[in-house]
Design an enzyme around this catalytic site. Structure first.
Site: not given
Ligand code: NAD
Length: 448
Positions: A75, A120-122, A161
């Site tokens: 995202v 953002a992040k995944g 993460d």
């Protein structure tokens, strides 16, 4: 969030608390809106919404010869202040709404620390504890290649993460570089091994940032009678990249680490845990539980122990409506993203327990990721002291901004330990961050 994950023990609530992390980001944002009077409705809607959500599904050949399907999300919440930036997590409970929330928090974190990135992040839905190294490598390569040019050194830059690490980042780099040979691709991902363009100090940066923010808040008198970490009792949930490092650094700064935990449970020793022994025990037994000289406790019990600083460094929604009334810590430092729900925020503020919010407390990681990105672009390697000094300066300055705005929003003349307050530190931090993103949005002008 499944029923099984609902927190238990709520004495006050009749309806279950909404623990959807994306809904929580929206509630947090809504609390900041009254203090952002000049923002138009449409701009608010833009700032609250992710600009892009990608979901990929792909097959992986497993070690036993079978084929399994995996799903991953990436995202991008905002690119207003720079390329998207955010970690990738591997966990069975990854959902698209969780990744959306984490991406939005990244936007505010980068704005608050004034690093030139968006958010953002995944995440990939998988259980890394049940996967071998070659399966993890194949999942990583396939996920990254399926994301294609949606990631890149100047568009969207991943980092570690939960349950990803520098090995994962090395595979990400290698995959991207294979797809884009012949140019400097080091800045496509941060948190890399030192031998592959990683930065000195990156592995410790999130825990170190927690330390710097906590020290500054105490120095500024937010907790009555506790002006430094000397002798302070610290309880830490989560013993990974963030929690383990924070434990060691807080102890080196004079604190006493009285409790630690991992996914299997916690340990308590009011006189202080021997951290060298804990590290060795964890390596040998893959858990902390059973460390000689400590008492086994549950993760729930850890959160409710008497202590000066509670540092949640594992998952979201750990402090909630059901347990906030029982928290005995005098200060909470959010090493994890989203460990405190909005209902818990309200209860803690009423009880006069300050919460150093995630978008400030754990921003050391993205700050040193930014330093790594700069070093990669310049083909430089900074000294550790330079990295830590710059990090300290950014963390202290961001903490000061938040404390000053918090005082102003509460009508206090200077930050001080107050009995309770109407505007919490999270809201003050969000107000600063949202204002910064809104300002750049308006200066750039709404396209076209
Ligand atoms: P990690 O995978 O290195 O460690 C996670 C730790 O949490 C492990 O010790 C694990 O055993 C523990 N854990 C897992 N489930 C648990 C549970 N139910 N109860 C208690 N402990 C549990 O992950 P990390 O990188 O340390 O990340 C931890 C948190 O910090 C996450 O919320 C992450 O988003 C946040 N964070 C990480 C970074 C970073 O640079 N790594 C930066 C900012 C924020």
């Amino acid at each position: 969030m499944t029923d099984a994950q609902q927190p238990t023990g709520s004495a006050v609530a009749t309806e279950p608390e909404d623990l959807n992390p994306f809904h929580i980001t929206q509630q947090q944002f809504d609390r900041a809106i009254p203090h952002l009077a000049r923002l138009k409705r449409g701009l608010i809607d833009f700032l609250k919404s992710p600009v892009r959500t990608i979901t990929v599904s792909f097959p992986v050949e497993m070690d036993d010869g079978s084929v399994a399907m995996f799903t991953g999300h990436r995202v991008l919440h905002s690119q207003v202040r720079g390329p998207g930036k955010g970690g990738i997590r591997y966990h069975p409970n990854v959902t698209v709404d969780q990744v959306r929330a984490l991406a939005e928090w990244m936007t505010w974190k980068c704005a608050l620390l004034d690093v030139p990135f968006g958010g953002a992040k995944g995440g990939v839905v998988c259980n890394p504890k049940e996967l071998g190294a070659s399966e993890l490598r194949k999942i990583t390569r396939r996920y990254i290649s399926d994301l294609g040019d949606n990631i890149g050194p100047h568009t969207d830059i991943p980092a570690p993460d939960l349950y990803t690490n520098e090995q994962t980042m090395a595979w990400i780099y290698d995959t991207y570089h294979t797809m884009h040979p012949g140019r400097n691709n080091w800045p496509v991902v941060t948190g890399k091994p030192l031998s592959m363009g990683g930065s000195l100090g990156r592995k410790q940066a999130t825990g170190r940032g927690c330390l710097y923010a906590t020290e500054r808040l105490l120095e500024r008198g937010l907790v009555a009678g506790l002006n430094s970490l000397a002798g302070a009792r610290v309880a830490i949930q989560g013993y990974g990249e963030v929690g383990r490092v924070a434990a060691e650094l807080f102890q080196a700064a004079g604190a006493r680490v009285v409790a630690l935990s991992d996914s299997q449970g916690g340990i308590h020793q009011p006189d202080g845990i021997d951290l060298a022994a804990a590290r060795q025990f964890k390596q040998q037994h893959q858990t902390l539980v059973g460390l000689p000289g400590t008492r086994a406790i549950t993760n729930q019990e850890l959160l409710e122990l008497p202590c000066d600083v509670l540092l949640p460094a594992a998952l979201e929604n750990q402090l909630h409506r059901g347990n906030a009334q029982r928290i005995q810590a005098r200060l909470i430092c959010e090493g994890a993203n989203g460990p405190t729900t909005p209902a818990a925020d309200e209860i803690l503020a009423r009880r006069g327990i300050p919460v150093l919010p995630d978008i400030l407390a754990n921003a050391g990681g993205v700050t040193v990721s930014y330093f790594e990105w700069v070093q990669n672009i310049e083909n430089e390697q900074w000294e550790l002291e330079q990295v830590n000094t710059k990090l300290q300066s950014k963390m202290r300055s961001a903490t000061d901004h938040v404390l000053d705005r918090w005082s102003q929003l509460n009508g206090l003349t200077t930050p001080q330990a107050a009995g309770s307050w109407s505007v919490d530190l999270r809201t003050a931090a969000l107000v600063i961050a949202i204002e910064r993103v809104a300002d750049v949005t308006l200066r750039r002008g709404i396209w076209p």
